[in-house]
Scaffold this active site. Sequence first.
Site, PDB file in Angstrom:
ATOM      1  N   TRP A 117       0.861  -1.184   0.000  1.00 13.16           N
ATOM      2  CA  TRP A 117       0.000   0.000   0.000  1.00 13.16           C
ATOM      3  C   TRP A 117       0.904   1.244   0.000  1.00 13.16           C
ATOM      4  O   TRP A 117       1.889   1.294   0.739  1.00 13.16           O
ATOM      5  CB  TRP A 117      -0.884  -0.028   1.246  1.00 13.16           C
ATOM      6  CG  TRP A 117      -1.734   1.186   1.431  1.00 13.16           C
ATOM      7  CD1 TRP A 117      -2.587   1.731   0.524  1.00 13.16           C
ATOM      8  CD2 TRP A 117      -1.819   1.991   2.604  1.00 13.16           C
ATOM      9  NE1 TRP A 117      -3.200   2.839   1.061  1.00 13.16           N
ATOM     10  CE2 TRP A 117      -2.751   3.016   2.338  1.00 13.16           C
ATOM     11  CE3 TRP A 117      -1.193   1.950   3.856  1.00 13.16           C
ATOM     12  CZ2 TRP A 117      -3.076   3.991   3.270  1.00 13.16           C
ATOM     13  CZ3 TRP A 117      -1.524   2.920   4.782  1.00 13.16           C
ATOM     14  CH2 TRP A 117      -2.461   3.926   4.491  1.00 13.16           C
ATOM     15  N   LYS A 129     -13.652   0.699   5.745  1.00 10.15           N
ATOM     16  CA  LYS A 129     -14.313  -0.094   4.716  1.00 10.15           C
ATOM     17  C   LYS A 129     -15.485  -0.877   5.289  1.00 10.15           C
ATOM     18  O   LYS A 129     -16.566  -0.907   4.712  1.00 10.15           O
ATOM     19  CB  LYS A 129     -13.312  -1.069   4.095  1.00 10.15           C
ATOM     20  CG  LYS A 129     -12.399  -0.461   3.062  1.00 10.15           C
ATOM     21  CD  LYS A 129     -11.235   0.266   3.638  1.00 10.15           C
ATOM     22  CE  LYS A 129     -10.336   0.827   2.547  1.00 10.15           C
ATOM     23  NZ  LYS A 129      -9.302   1.703   3.063  1.00 10.15           N
ATOM     24  N   ASP A 141      -1.431  -5.464   9.479  1.00  7.90           N
ATOM     25  CA  ASP A 141      -2.329  -4.402   9.016  1.00  7.90           C
ATOM     26  C   ASP A 141      -3.643  -5.035   8.576  1.00  7.90           C
ATOM     27  O   ASP A 141      -3.682  -5.820   7.622  1.00  7.90           O
ATOM     28  CB  ASP A 141      -1.651  -3.653   7.849  1.00  7.90           C
ATOM     29  CG  ASP A 141      -2.471  -2.461   7.397  1.00  7.90           C
ATOM     30  OD1 ASP A 141      -3.540  -2.200   7.987  1.00  7.90           O
ATOM     31  OD2 ASP A 141      -2.040  -1.780   6.442  1.00  7.90           O
TER      32      ASP A 141
HETATM   33  C1  LMR Z   1      -6.552   2.522  -0.759  1.00  9.05           C
HETATM   34  O1  LMR Z   1      -5.549   1.801  -0.714  1.00  9.05           O
HETATM   35  O2  LMR Z   1      -7.068   2.883  -1.816  1.00  9.05           O
HETATM   36  C2  LMR Z   1      -7.200   2.949   0.525  1.00  9.05           C
HETATM   37  O3  LMR Z   1      -6.593   2.328   1.606  1.00  9.05           O
HETATM   38  C3  LMR Z   1      -7.290   4.421   0.654  1.00  9.05           C
HETATM   39  C4  LMR Z   1      -5.969   5.067   0.949  1.00  9.05           C
HETATM   40  O4  LMR Z   1      -5.893   5.792   1.939  1.00  9.05           O
HETATM   41  O5  LMR Z   1      -5.019   4.877   0.197  1.00  9.05           O
END
Ligand code: LMR
Length: 399
Positions: free
Chosen positions: A133, A249, A214
């Site tokens: 991420w 979410k 996470d």
């Molecule tokens: C995402 O990965 O799209 C979500 O977790 C929103 C974000 O804050 O990036």
Amino acid sequence: MTEVFANVQAAAPDAILGVTAKYLADPRPEKVNLGVGLYLDETGKPKVLDVVREEQEALIEAGLPNTYLPIRGLPAYRDLTQKMVFGEQSEVVQSGRACTIQALGGTGAIKLAADFMRNVCGATVGASSDPTWGNHDGIMRLAGMQVQRYRYYDAAHFCVDFSGMLEDVAKLPAGAMPIFHSCCHNPTGYDLTLEQWTQLLELCRSHGLVPLLDMAYQGFRDGLDADAAAIRLFAESDLDFLVATSYSKSFGLYSERVGALTVVTGSKKQADAVTTRIEALARANYSNPPSFGSRIVAGVLSDAAKRARWEVELAAMRDRIRAMRHALVQETEKIGAKRDFSFVTRQGGMFSFTGFTPEQMDRLATEFGIYAVRNGRICICGLNTSNVAYVARAFAAVL
Ligand code: LMR
């Protein structure tokens, strides 16, 4: 002016959140937003869960005073979150050897975790999956950690490179904080099996690592308990570890910033001390958390009937995501796309890693008005029965 800011260079737009701005600026009616991880319903609208809306209305009606919450957050919310993560009867919950602190969404929980590990526990190294991420590395770096990557995605075979992952995690120094996605890996959608988690846990124990699990998508893959299996496995060991929870979410409470950090320690005494240290970090960062979102979550989770309704709504989101995965694969098969997209149904959660290059992603945006992250991640929740065939055709066209 003293021109202190004259040389400040503008930052690049955020790789994920910046996608929304591009989508909104596109005038084409057929455009599709597969960017940010946001659950859209069958009509393409952000989902407001019925049980959440009713709880919101009841809270507004109650007119509670907007006084400060404790730095550690709303007590009922913290207790309910712990039970959600570990299960009601878990030894971790009963013994009090874990502490849970309300945080500003999952991001805020990771931020507290990194600050705590760096400033209180002396961890100098953090690690994230390759890919991960887009915010993990930035948070760890901002906390003063050096960030290493461990292999995760096997692009050639559309699966997890588990032996590469073990090799790289084994190279981390003792005391390091690797971040693992406990379910619904973001961005790939590929998760570890329980057998693999068991091996990873052993590795963490033997190498003295302090993992942060996470958990941003509990309930989005197979169900609330099934998605917590890795965390519960870790909880049965004697490993010290951390968990970042998000309700963005699962409750559709994105803008309320409702999350929590849980630290699993060896005793209640340790957990109590850790709580005070994290409180000091929270106080210096943002003082204390907002109350509206956590009151909604606590109100729903503490009432058996409301909780049951929430679980039904959550299951409906999960089922729609799964149906869209199958629909995308079927549509690409129907038109004879050059790539076999069946891997999409082996992935879980909100995202699919398509294997498209940044150039192919750019073509999807410019030629078709289909917006997603340039690393090839699409948010499956942006698909619906009206646009999935169009998206499949576009995918086939850019191959
Ligand atoms: C995402 O990965 O799209 C979500 O977790 C929103 C974000 O804050 O990036």
